[in-house]
Write an enzyme that holds these catalytic residues in place. Structure first.
Site, PDB file in Angstrom:
ATOM      1  N   GLU A 116       0.844  -1.199   0.000  1.00 34.11           N
ATOM      2  CA  GLU A 116       0.000   0.000   0.000  1.00 34.11           C
ATOM      3  C   GLU A 116       0.873   1.240   0.000  1.00 34.11           C
ATOM      4  O   GLU A 116       2.039   1.181   0.360  1.00 34.11           O
ATOM      5  CB  GLU A 116      -0.852   0.042   1.280  1.00 34.11           C
ATOM      6  N   LYS A 118       2.000   4.722   1.661  1.00 34.76           N
ATOM      7  CA  LYS A 118       2.011   5.286   3.011  1.00 34.76           C
ATOM      8  C   LYS A 118       1.584   6.735   2.899  1.00 34.76           C
ATOM      9  O   LYS A 118       2.323   7.575   2.378  1.00 34.76           O
ATOM     10  CB  LYS A 118       3.405   5.174   3.624  1.00 34.76           C
ATOM     11  N   ASP A 120       0.692  10.451   3.983  1.00 35.38           N
ATOM     12  CA  ASP A 120       1.345  11.336   4.951  1.00 35.38           C
ATOM     13  C   ASP A 120       0.348  12.355   5.479  1.00 35.38           C
ATOM     14  O   ASP A 120       0.272  13.484   5.009  1.00 35.38           O
ATOM     15  CB  ASP A 120       2.524  12.034   4.265  1.00 35.38           C
ATOM     16  N   TYR A 229      -7.297   2.319   5.575  1.00 38.67           N
ATOM     17  CA  TYR A 229      -6.396   1.204   5.268  1.00 38.67           C
ATOM     18  C   TYR A 229      -6.338   0.086   6.307  1.00 38.67           C
ATOM     19  O   TYR A 229      -5.449  -0.757   6.251  1.00 38.67           O
ATOM     20  CB  TYR A 229      -4.986   1.730   4.995  1.00 38.67           C
ATOM     21  N   LYS A 292       2.169  -5.259   4.299  1.00 37.67           N
ATOM     22  CA  LYS A 292       1.455  -5.977   5.356  1.00 37.67           C
ATOM     23  C   LYS A 292       1.269  -7.434   4.945  1.00 37.67           C
ATOM     24  O   LYS A 292       0.885  -7.697   3.792  1.00 37.67           O
ATOM     25  CB  LYS A 292       0.067  -5.364   5.576  1.00 37.67           C
ATOM     26  N   LYS A 316      10.272   4.143   3.762  1.00 40.70           N
ATOM     27  CA  LYS A 316      10.167   5.578   3.465  1.00 40.70           C
ATOM     28  C   LYS A 316      11.058   5.944   2.289  1.00 40.70           C
ATOM     29  O   LYS A 316      12.242   5.596   2.277  1.00 40.70           O
ATOM     30  CB  LYS A 316      10.611   6.380   4.687  1.00 40.70           C
ATOM     31  N   CYS A 411      14.794  49.066   6.657  1.00 44.75           N
ATOM     32  CA  CYS A 411      13.781  48.575   5.731  1.00 44.75           C
ATOM     33  C   CYS A 411      14.261  48.779   4.289  1.00 44.75           C
ATOM     34  O   CYS A 411      14.654  49.890   3.925  1.00 44.75           O
ATOM     35  CB  CYS A 411      12.465  49.306   5.965  1.00 44.75           C
ATOM     36  N   CYS A 414      11.552  51.546   2.794  1.00 46.48           N
ATOM     37  CA  CYS A 414      11.404  52.938   3.231  1.00 46.48           C
ATOM     38  C   CYS A 414      12.602  53.423   4.028  1.00 46.48           C
ATOM     39  O   CYS A 414      12.675  54.583   4.393  1.00 46.48           O
ATOM     40  CB  CYS A 414      10.127  53.105   4.046  1.00 46.48           C
ATOM     41  N   CYS A 429       9.391  46.236  10.067  1.00 40.84           N
ATOM     42  CA  CYS A 429       9.555  47.637   9.730  1.00 40.84           C
ATOM     43  C   CYS A 429       8.426  48.341  10.483  1.00 40.84           C
ATOM     44  O   CYS A 429       7.252  48.061  10.235  1.00 40.84           O
ATOM     45  CB  CYS A 429       9.398  47.854   8.224  1.00 40.84           C
ATOM     46  N   CYS A 435       5.524  53.342   5.098  1.00 39.73           N
ATOM     47  CA  CYS A 435       6.310  52.398   4.296  1.00 39.73           C
ATOM     48  C   CYS A 435       5.496  51.977   3.068  1.00 39.73           C
ATOM     49  O   CYS A 435       4.465  51.318   3.193  1.00 39.73           O
ATOM     50  CB  CYS A 435       6.680  51.187   5.145  1.00 39.73           C
TER      51      CYS A 435
HETATM   52  S1  IVH Z   1      -1.233   0.544   8.877  1.00 41.55           S
HETATM   53  C1  IVH Z   1      -0.772  -1.725  12.733  1.00 41.55           C
HETATM   54  N1  IVH Z   1      -1.245   1.539   6.447  1.00 41.55           N
HETATM   55  O1  IVH Z   1       1.737   5.552   9.079  1.00 41.55           O
HETATM   56  C2  IVH Z   1      -0.838  -1.038  11.416  1.00 41.55           C
HETATM   57  N2  IVH Z   1      -0.536   2.957   8.220  1.00 41.55           N
HETATM   58  O2  IVH Z   1       3.745   4.572  11.685  1.00 41.55           O
HETATM   59  C3  IVH Z   1      -1.164   0.376  11.550  1.00 41.55           C
HETATM   60  N3  IVH Z   1       0.017   5.249   7.531  1.00 41.55           N
HETATM   61  O3  IVH Z   1       0.342   5.572  12.268  1.00 41.55           O
HETATM   62  C4  IVH Z   1      -1.019   1.260  10.438  1.00 41.55           C
HETATM   63  N4  IVH Z   1      -0.400   4.976   5.383  1.00 41.55           N
HETATM   64  O4  IVH Z   1      -0.852   6.923  10.466  1.00 41.55           O
HETATM   65  C5  IVH Z   1      -0.980   1.777   7.745  1.00 41.55           C
HETATM   66  N5  IVH Z   1      -1.351   2.289   4.243  1.00 41.55           N
HETATM   67  C6  IVH Z   1      -1.093   2.533   5.537  1.00 41.55           C
HETATM   68  C7  IVH Z   1      -0.642   3.792   6.002  1.00 41.55           C
HETATM   69  C8  IVH Z   1      -0.364   3.970   7.361  1.00 41.55           C
HETATM   70  C9  IVH Z   1      -0.015   5.829   6.325  1.00 41.55           C
HETATM   71  C10 IVH Z   1       0.446   5.948   8.762  1.00 41.55           C
HETATM   72  C11 IVH Z   1      -0.389   5.689   9.977  1.00 41.55           C
HETATM   73  C12 IVH Z   1       0.544   5.063  10.995  1.00 41.55           C
HETATM   74  C13 IVH Z   1       1.898   5.434  10.457  1.00 41.55           C
HETATM   75  C14 IVH Z   1       2.889   4.328  10.689  1.00 41.55           C
END
Ligand code: IVH
Length: 677
Positions: A116, A118, A120, A229, A292, A316, A411, A414, A429, A435
Site C-alpha cells: 500500500e 504510506k 502522509d 487502510y 502488510k 520511506k 527597511c 522605506c 519595519c 512604508c
Molecule cells: S497501517 C498496525 N497503512 O503511518 C498497522 N498505516 O507509523 C497500523 N500510515 O500511524 C497502520 N499509510 O498513520 C498503515 N497504508 C497505511 C498507512 C499507514 C499511512 C500511517 C499511519 C501510521 C503510520 C505508521
C-alpha cells in the site's frame, strides 16, 4: 526532521518559558516587565507555532490558560484496540530483512504481502455502530486520543451512514489517514501568505492543524480528504486484509486503488520502484509504502512487539534534495511590516519543479546556517512544497569565502530602522503608515478576490497610482475617476472605465468580506464571517468589548485582541469612516422573517455543529420568530444541542427536564426554509 521544524519546536518551548515568567510577574508579583501588547504578540506567535505542532500539545501551555481559539479542548477517549505505529525502513536491505523475518516466523509457509501507499497525514480511528459513524478519534498517544467527531463529520469523503444491506458488521472500527490534498494546501498557504500568517510547512501539518480546530466550519471549508487502510472488529467479513478493505470499499469507504496483493520479494521491490515516481502524480502526499502480511491468521501468529506489529513495516522514500548555489538574499516587506529574507539561488530541478527561491524565515535561521553568498546549499522538499535550505556544503567552500549573509537593519523599502521585539523571531519595519510596501500590501489585500474582488485592478496599476500620489490607502479607490486611471500602467480608457465600474460595484460587497478586507491581523475569511454575522454592523463591531468578542464562535484571545487593537488606532477608525462615507456596505442584511414556527419559544444553543455555525443557528431561530437565550432555565423551550455539549449544561437540562434537540431535528422543525444567511 528539517532544520525549520527543529527550530520551531525549540521556539515553542522557549516561548512557553518566557510567557510563564511574564505571567507570573504580572499576576503574582504585580511587577510586569513587558507591555500587555508585547505579551499578546508573544502569545500570538506561540499559538500559531503550536497550531503547526499538535504533537507538542501541552495542557499547561500559556495558550491553554487563556483558552485561545487554537486551544485543544477535545475530550480524550480510549481506543478499543491500541493504535500502534509501524517500524520504519529506509533501504532495500531492511525491507529484505523484514521479509526474511516473516518467512522465518511462519516456518517457511507461503504468504502474500499487501502493498500500500504510506499516506502522509494524520492517523484517525473511525468507529461505526449499526452502520453509522459514532466516533472519530485521533491517534493521540496510541492508547487514547482526541474525540474529533464533530470535525470529521464535515469531511465529505467519510461516510456518515453506510448503505443498507451492503454487508457491514454491526460494530467495527476502520482506521486511515486524514489528508489535505496538495491543491487545497497550496490555496490555504496562499491565503495565509496574504494575511501574513506563518505558512504550514506541509499538508500533514495543515491537516492536523485543521482537524484540531475548535470551529467545525473552518474544517468544512478546508476540504480535507481521507484514505482508509485498516479494518478491525470482532466479526469483520474476510480472513484477508486485502479482501476486508475491498469490502470496505463497497460500503462506501475511500480505499486506495493503489493497494496490491503480491507474492515474493521481487514483486515488493517492483511496487516500491513503480510508486517512487508515480506517487508524484497523486493529489495527496505520500512518503513511502507500507507492506502488510495479508492473511489475518498469519498476522496473529506473527504478533506484535511492544511498539509495532511484526507483520507490517513501512518503507520511506528518501527526501528529495538538490545542491545549488546561493546567489543573493533579498528581503520582502509584508503588509504588517514583517520582513522575510528570501534566498535566491541558481535554478535547480527538484521534485518535478524548478526551484529558484527559498524562504529563510528569519534572522536566527540565517545565523544557524552560517550562510555566505556563493555557498553551495542543500535544498530539500521532503513532503514540503516550500523549498527549504537545510544546510551548506561546507566542504565545497574553496578559496575566498563569500560575504557572510547579515540580516539587514533598515527597511529595504522605506529605510526605517528595523525592530525586533524581545523574544520574537520576526523582524519588523515599524513605519506602518509611511512604508510604501506595507501600504501597497494593504491595498492589494483589500482588492483581492476573497475581499472586495476588484480583480481588474492589478498590482502594477496600484503601484503606479501610489507613486503618482493619488492612492494613499484603499479608501481613496472610491474617489478615482476614469481620467486618473487611464494611462496608468498602460491602462486604456476602456479598461479604466471597467475598473471604475468594478470599484463602484464593490460598494455592495457583503459585510463579511468587507470585514476581511480591512486586513485586521489574524482575521481570516472565516473569522471575518463570524464577526460580521454576530455583530451585524460596523458600529457594533467597532465598539465590541473583549468579552463580547470572545462570545463569537471561533474567536479567541488572539483574534479578540487584534480586533480591539485595530479599532483603537485612530488611523484605522478614520479609514473605516472614509469607506463608510464612500458608500461601502457596512452592515449585514436584516434577517427577514421566514415563519412564526418558533414564536414564543426560548431556545438555548450549545455544543458544536456540522451544518451551520452557532451564529447562523441564532439567525435561523430569529428568522422563525424564536428567541435565542444564553442560559438554561425552567422557561427554556428546548436546547439546540450539538456535539460536545458541556457536562454542567447537560446536567442542568436533565434536572429541569428541558428537551435536547439535535440539528437535524431542528432543521426539520423549521421545515428546511432558510433565509439567506
Ligand atoms: S497501517 C498496525 N497503512 O503511518 C498497522 N498505516 O507509523 C497500523 N500510515 O500511524 C497502520 N499509510 O498513520 C498503515 N497504508 C497505511 C498507512 C499507514 C499511512 C500511517 C499511519 C501510521 C503510520 C505508521
Amino acid at each position: 526532521m528539517s532544520l525549520f521544524d527543529q527550530s520551531e519546536q525549540e521556539r515553542i518551548l522557549e516561548l512557553r518559558k518566557v510567557l510563564h515568567r511574564h505571567n507570573h510577574l504580572y499576576y503574582v508579583e504585580s511587577a510586569p516587565e513587558i507591555s500587555d501588547r508585547e505579551f499578546d504578540r508573544l502569545l500570538a506567535e506561540l499559538a500559531e507555532l503550536e497550531s503547526h505542532h499538535p504533537e507538542l500539545y501541552d495542557a499547561n501551555s500559556p495558550t491553554q490558560r487563556v483558552g485561545s481559539d487554537l486551544s485543544h479542548k477535545f475530550e480524550q477517549v480510549p481506543h478499543r484496540y491500541p493504535m500502534l505505529s509501524l517500524g520504519n525502513t529506509y533501504n532495500r536491505a531492511d525491507v529484505e530483512g523484514f521479509y526474511r523475518r516473516v518467512e522465518e516466523g511462519l516456518g517457511g509457509e507461503p504468504f502474500e504481502i499487501c502493498c500500500e501507499l504510506k499516506y502522509d497525514g494524520l492517523g484517525i480511528s473511525l468507529v461505526y455502530e449499526k452502520g453509522r459513524l459514532v466516533r472519530a478519534v485521533t491517534r493521540g498517544d496510541g492508547v487514547s486520543g482526541d474525540d474529533v467527531t464533530a470535525n470529521v463529520r464535515t469531511i465529505k469523503s467519510i461516510p456518515l451512514v453506510l448503505p443498507e444491506g451492503a454487508g457491514w458488521p454491526e460494530s467495527f472500527e476502520i482506521r486511515g489517514e486524514i489528508l489535505m490534498p496538495w491543491e487545497r494546501f497550496e490555496q490555504l498557504n496562499k491565503a495565509r501568505e496574504l494575511r501574513e500568517l506563518p505558512l504550514f510547512a506541509n499538508p500533514r501539518n495543515a491537516a492536523s492543524g485543521t482537524l484540531k480546530s475548535q470551529n467545525s466550519a473552518v474544517v468544512a471549508e478546508r476540504g480535507l480528504d481521507a484514505r482508509l487502510y485498516y479494518l478491525l472488529g470482532e466479526d469483520i467479513p474476510a480472513v484477508s486484509h486485502y479482501d476486508n478493505l475491498e469490502m470496505a470499499r463497497r460500503w462506501g469507504f475511500k480505499v486506495s486503488p493503489a493497494m496490491q496483493r503480491v507474492s515474493g520479494l521481487e514483486a515488493v521491490f517492483a511496487y516500491i520502484d513503480h510508486w517512487q515516481e508515480e506517487r508524484k502524480n497523486l493529489p495527496v502526499a505520500t512518503d513511502g509504502i507500507v507492506l502488510k502480511v495479508d492473511s489475518l491468521s498469519q498476522q496473529r501468529r506473527l504478533g506484535f512487539t511492544a511498539k509495532s506489529p511484526r507483520w507490517a513495516i513501512a518503507y520511506k522514500y528518501p527526501a528529495e534534495r538538490a545542491l545549488t548555489r546561493l546567489v543573493e538574499v533579498t528581503y520582502h516587506v509584508g503588509r504588517t511590516g514583517a520582513v522575510t529574507p528570501v534566498a535566491n539561488m541558481e535554478p535547480v530541478q527538484l521534485a518535478g519543479t524548478v526551484v529558484r527561491r527559498a524562504s529563510l524565515h528569519n534572522q536566527d535561521i540565517i545565523e544557524k546556517l552560517d550562510l555566505h553568498i556563493g555557498d553551495m546549499v542543500y535544498v530539500e522538499k521532503a513532503g514540503e512544497i516550500i523549498p527549504q535550505i537545510v544546510g551548506v556544503a561546507i566542504e565545497q567552500r574553496s578559496g575566498a569565502l563569500g560575504l557572510k549573509v547579515k540580516f539587514i537593519d533598515h527597511c529595504p523599502d522605506c529605510g526605517a530602522p528595523l525592530v525586533r521585539y524581545e523574544g520574537e523571531a520576526a523582524t519588523y519595519c515599524p513605519n506602518s503608515t509611511g512604508c510604501p510596501q506595507q501600504i501597497k500590501g494593504r491595498i492589494e489585500h483589500f482588492i483581492s478576490r476573497d475581499a472586495m474582488n476588484i480583480s481588474s485592478l492589478g498590482p502594477e496599476t496600484v503601484d503606479e497610482m501610489f507613486e503618482r500620489g493619488i492612492l494613499h490607502d484603499a479608501a481613496d479607490l472610491y474617489r478615482l475617476g476614469v481620467q486618473d486611471l487611464s494611462g496608468a500602467y498602460g491602462t486604456r480608457e476602456r479598461l479604466a472605465q471597467n475598473i471604475v465600474k468594478a470599484i463602484a460595484r464593490s460598494r455592495d460587497t457583503g459585510f463579511d468580506r468587507v470585514v476581511f478586507a480591512l486586513g485586521i491581523r489574524f482575521v481570516g475569511k472565516v473569522a471575518a464571517k463570524s464577526l460580521a454575522t454576530h455583530f451585524k454592523t460596523i458600529d457594533r463591531l467597532r465598539c465590541a468589548t473583549k468579552e463580547e468578542l470572545l462570545c463569537v464562535e471561533g474567536v479567541g484571545e488572539i483574534i479578540a485582541g487584534a480586533v480591539i487593537e485595530y479599532f483603537s488606532n485612530p488611523r484605522n477608525l478614520d479609514f473605516v469612516t472614509r469607506l463608510e462615507a464612500a458608500g461601502v456596505n457596512m452592515a449585514m442584511p436584516e434577517t427577514q422573517t421566514v415563519s412564526q414556527r418558533l414564536s414564543g419559544q426560548s431556545i438555548v444553543i450549545s455544543g458544536t455543529f456540522t451544518h451551520h455555525s452557532r451564529d447562523e443557528y441564532k439567525a435561523l431561530i430569529e428568522a422563525h420568530g424564536g428567541k435565542n437565550v444564553s442560559s438554561i432555565s425552567a422557561k427554556t423551550s428546548f436546547i439546540l444541542a450539538g456535539e460536545n455539549m458541556g457536562p454542567s449544561k447537560l446536567e442542568k437540562a436533565g434536572r429541569l427536564g428541558v428537551r435536547l434537540m439535535n440539528e437535524d431535528e431542528f432543521l426539520a422543525l423549521i421545515g428546511g426554509e432558510t433565509p439567506s444567511l
